[in-house]
Motif scaffolding. Structure first.
Motif: not given
Length: 740
Positions: A628-637, A647-661
């Motif tokens: 689950x990736x957001x290039x901005x904000x990520x909220x799971x409430x 994932x096999x290389x790179x960055x991210x993984x299960x949860x990724x966001x460029x902004x706040x999470x």
């Protein structure tokens, strides 16, 4: 002009009391050929009588006198006890707008008695009705509808309304001064079924005269006598029985000029094989009842509705009807439309209509669009009956430029180069037209076996709902499966999409409010919205995709999602197809719509992803992938969220966001072969044979790895799932157990 004036003028001088008299008309026609009143004196309306006479009605609609075919005059004697409040013919007063087909026949079941000569007397006519006759003219009794119009009954007790007599010129007056009766009028004393028009052409491949492509001015209307014509096709063309004054046959070409029911059957192939409707838009609908018809036009469209208020194509129960058009077009048609504008038109489909078109009935309809579209109307296209419809087309299968509205039917479509179903009003102008450019599916079974472009496409919006019954939709497309320039609403139904491009796509917003949607879109996104993807309810199962769910703003308030993406499972940003919109500049694109909630969100970041409810499973392929990736904000409430990220290389993984999470829901688990950019990571090895989780949630992963994400502490292997209050089995077969 009253009766006294007629007497004073010498018109009825010498008349006897037997209501018939001969009077010359030497001075009544203008010798220069100027059109004159058929009833001789101004102020009288001329109606065609049953036996060829002209009935002259005064301004109050009362019969004043009549002119026989031989020029003699007659005057009425009212029948005692007559009434002017007779019950109107249901055919004439019908307000049907597309949900009920008019009666197949207006004939009475009473078999009137006939004398030995086969002629009907006034007393015999009365056996057709219990109403009292107003007048008797030449042995025929006349009655009055509630609207003041006159009618009579023929020998088969068919109720026949009187038609208007066109003004006569001196050229229509013979040497004896008598006017020629209209030859199209049904005559009592003989069965109307004997009125057969013989085809002009004797060749099934005859090309119609070019003059047949010029339709008369719309002001020249024809009045039906109430019959239901039967048109039969054979090797020589078409023939008509029981004509209602509105059917003209030339070889294989049948032209219909007024509302009513028309029955068609038989087989014919030729360049003139066409049913053409040119009926005033002020009329009620034209019903083309197909009772076993195979019509192949080798040069044009077999059904062409040029003008009508509504045209209905009705395959009757138990019949199979096949329509095929030519692969090229060389004809053009010139006609005057309802706005009195001269138009030149070329047909663009096998069934081609300029006005509203409805398909209903319980029979089978096979449409072969060899030139362009299968079924096309420039206005609204509706499907109302439990019809079995099979459409093949070079371009689009079904196109209603204004609306495509499906309530029922078993519809199969193969569109070689175009869309399966399309509605695009507003596209040319680049702006939405209210209540147009819509595909509205309320029921039925739709299978698009092939779409060379998109499966279902609309400019304004597409809505799938179950207001009539639960629809089933299966789409196989080269392009997108279900796509709109503006909005898509999935409120109900069972939908199965296999697409070469996005499975469900909107240039603005997509709303899921119900239904069960399965998508395979291996080359692109399962669901893509340039603006907002709102998930409120329903099940979304993306079996294969590049990115499963993608939009600038994703908000999940409910529902069940089970998504697999070879790249990201969920992505709030742009996507592989380059259609993501990261610069939302118009508030008008963000609002409320049918069945949906808020349409969007403004912000400086390049994406927003919010989960407040629902049960969700997201799985990725291997590589530089994110669950689950957001290039901005990520909220799971809130909600239940399971992520499996390979994932096999790179960055991210299960949860990724460029902004706040912010991950605060207690029922969140992530399984990955690498650490997650967002959320709390735990080094827990897991395998596919066991459940893992916390006291709030447990899941058996389908991959192996050593990194887990949880929101309520250290996860571990779970040996017993019976302690959890709830469970959901995802479409892919995995189950999650959780406590709210």
């Amino acid at each position: 002009m009253g009766l006294t004036t007629l007497v004073a003028g010498g018109l009825i001088a010498g008349c006897s009391s037997d209501s018939s008299s001969t009077s010359p008309k030497d001075n009544l026609a203008d010798a220069t050929g100027i059109i004159t009143n058929a009833c001789v004196y101004d102020g009288y309306a001329a109606m065609q009588g049953a036996s060829g006479e002209t009935l002259c009605l005064d301004t109050e609609g009362t019969l004043a006198f009549w002119i026989n075919a031989d020029g003699s005059y007659g005057f009425p004697e009212a029948t005692p006890g007559s009434t002017e409040n007779n019950t109107a013919d249901p055919i004439e007063t019908s307000t049907d707008v597309g949900t009920t087909t008019p009666s197949d026949s207006t004939a009475s079941t009473v078999d009137p008695a006939k004398d030995s000569t086969g002629t009907e007397t006034a007393s015999e006519t009365s056996s057709c009705t219990t109403e009292k006759a107003l007048y008797t003219v030449n042995g025929i009794s006349y009655y009055k509808n509630d609207d003041g119009s006159l009618y009579y009954f023929d020998t088969d007790c068919n109720k026949t309304s009187l038609s208007t007599v066109a003004p006569a010129s001196s050229s229509s007056v013979n040497s004896e001064g008598s006017e020629t009766a209209a030859s199209s009028t049904s005559q009592p004393g003989r069965s109307s079924s004997s009125e057969t028009t013989t085809p002009v052409s004797s060749s099934s491949n005859a090309t119609p005269n070019s003059s047949a492509n010029v339709t008369p001015n719309s002001s020249a209307t024809t009045t039906s006598n109430g019959n239901v014509p039967t048109i039969t096709y054979a090797a020589n063309g078409a023939s008509v029985e029981n004509n209602n004054n509105c059917v003209t046959v030339t070889g294989g070409e049948v032209v219909i000029t007024c509302a009513g029911d028309y029955d068609f059957s038989g087989t014919y192939s030729g360049a003139d094989a066409q049913i053409r409707v040119y009926s005033p838009k002020s009329d009620s609908g034209v019903y083309l009842n197909l009772r076993g018809l195979t019509l192949t036009n080798t040069a044009d469209a077999p059904i062409y509705s040029q003008m009508s208020s509504k045209t209905f194509v009705v395959p009757k129960n138990g019949t199979t009807n096949t329509l095929s058009d030519g692969s090229t077009r060389t004809k053009s048609y010139t006609y005057v439309n309802s706005n009195n504008e001269t138009k030149v038109d070329t047909t663009g489909a096998c069934i081609y209509a300029k006005d509203d078109l409805t398909i209903k009935g319980e029979g089978t309809l096979i449409v072969k669009g060899n030139y362009n579209n299968g079924i096309h109307t420039s206005n609204d296209l509706r499907f109302r009956g439990a019809t079995t419809i099979n459409v093949t087309a070079v371009n689009n299968g079904l196109k209603g430029k204004g609306i495509v509205d499906i309530e029922n039917g078993n519809i199969t479509i193969a569109a070689t180069n175009g869309d399966g179903i399309k509605s695009d009003e507003g596209e040319d102008e680049g702006s939405v037209v209210d209540n147009k450019g819509i595909v509205n599916i309320k029921g039925g079974n739709i299978t698009i076996t092939k779409a060379g472009d998109d499966g279902i496409q609309a400019y304004n919006y597409i809505i799938v709902q179950d207001s009539v019954s639960e629809p089933t939709i299966k789409v196989t497309s080269t392009g997108k499966g279900i796509v709109s320039d503006n909005r898509v609403y999935i409120n109900a139904g069972k939908i199965d999409i296999s697409s070469g491009d996005d499975g469900v796509h909107s240039n603005q917003n997509v709303y899921f409010n119900g239904g069960y949607t399965t998508i395979a879109a291996p080359k692109n996104d399962g669901v893509h919205a340039d603006s907002t993807l709102m998930i409120n309810d329903g099940t979304i199962y993306v079996t294969n995709s590049y990115e499963g769910l993608e939009a600038w703003y994703i908000k999940a308030n409910g529902g069940i999602t089970d998504v697999y993406g070879t790249d990201d499972a969920w992505n709030a940003a742009g996507g592989n197809d380059g259609s993501g919109n990261t610069n939302q500049g118009g508030q008008s694109n963000w609002g409320f719509g049918p069945g949906g909630g808020m349409g969007g969100r403004m912000g400086s970041s390049s994406g927003f992803l919010t989960i407040t409810g629902g049960v969700h499973h997201a799985k990725t392929g291997s590589g530089d992938t994110d669950g689950i990736d957001s290039n901005g904000e990520l909220t799971i409430s809130g909600g239940v969220v399971i992520v499996e990220c390979q994932i096999s290389g790179g960055m991210g993984g299960s949860f990724d966001a460029d902004g706040s999470a912010s991950l605060t829901s207690k029922t969140v688990l992530g399984f990955s072969s690498g650490s997650s950019e967002k959320g709390t990571n735990y080094n827990v090895s897991f395998t596919t044979g066991n459940y893992y989780g916390t006291s709030n949630i447990a899941f058996k992963p389908t991959i192996s790895g050593r990194y887990m994400v949880a929101t309520t502490g250290q996860p571990a292997q779970v040996s017993n799932t019976s302690s959890y209050q709830k469970s959901v089995t995802f479409p892919s077969g995995s189950s999650v157990y959780y406590n709210e």
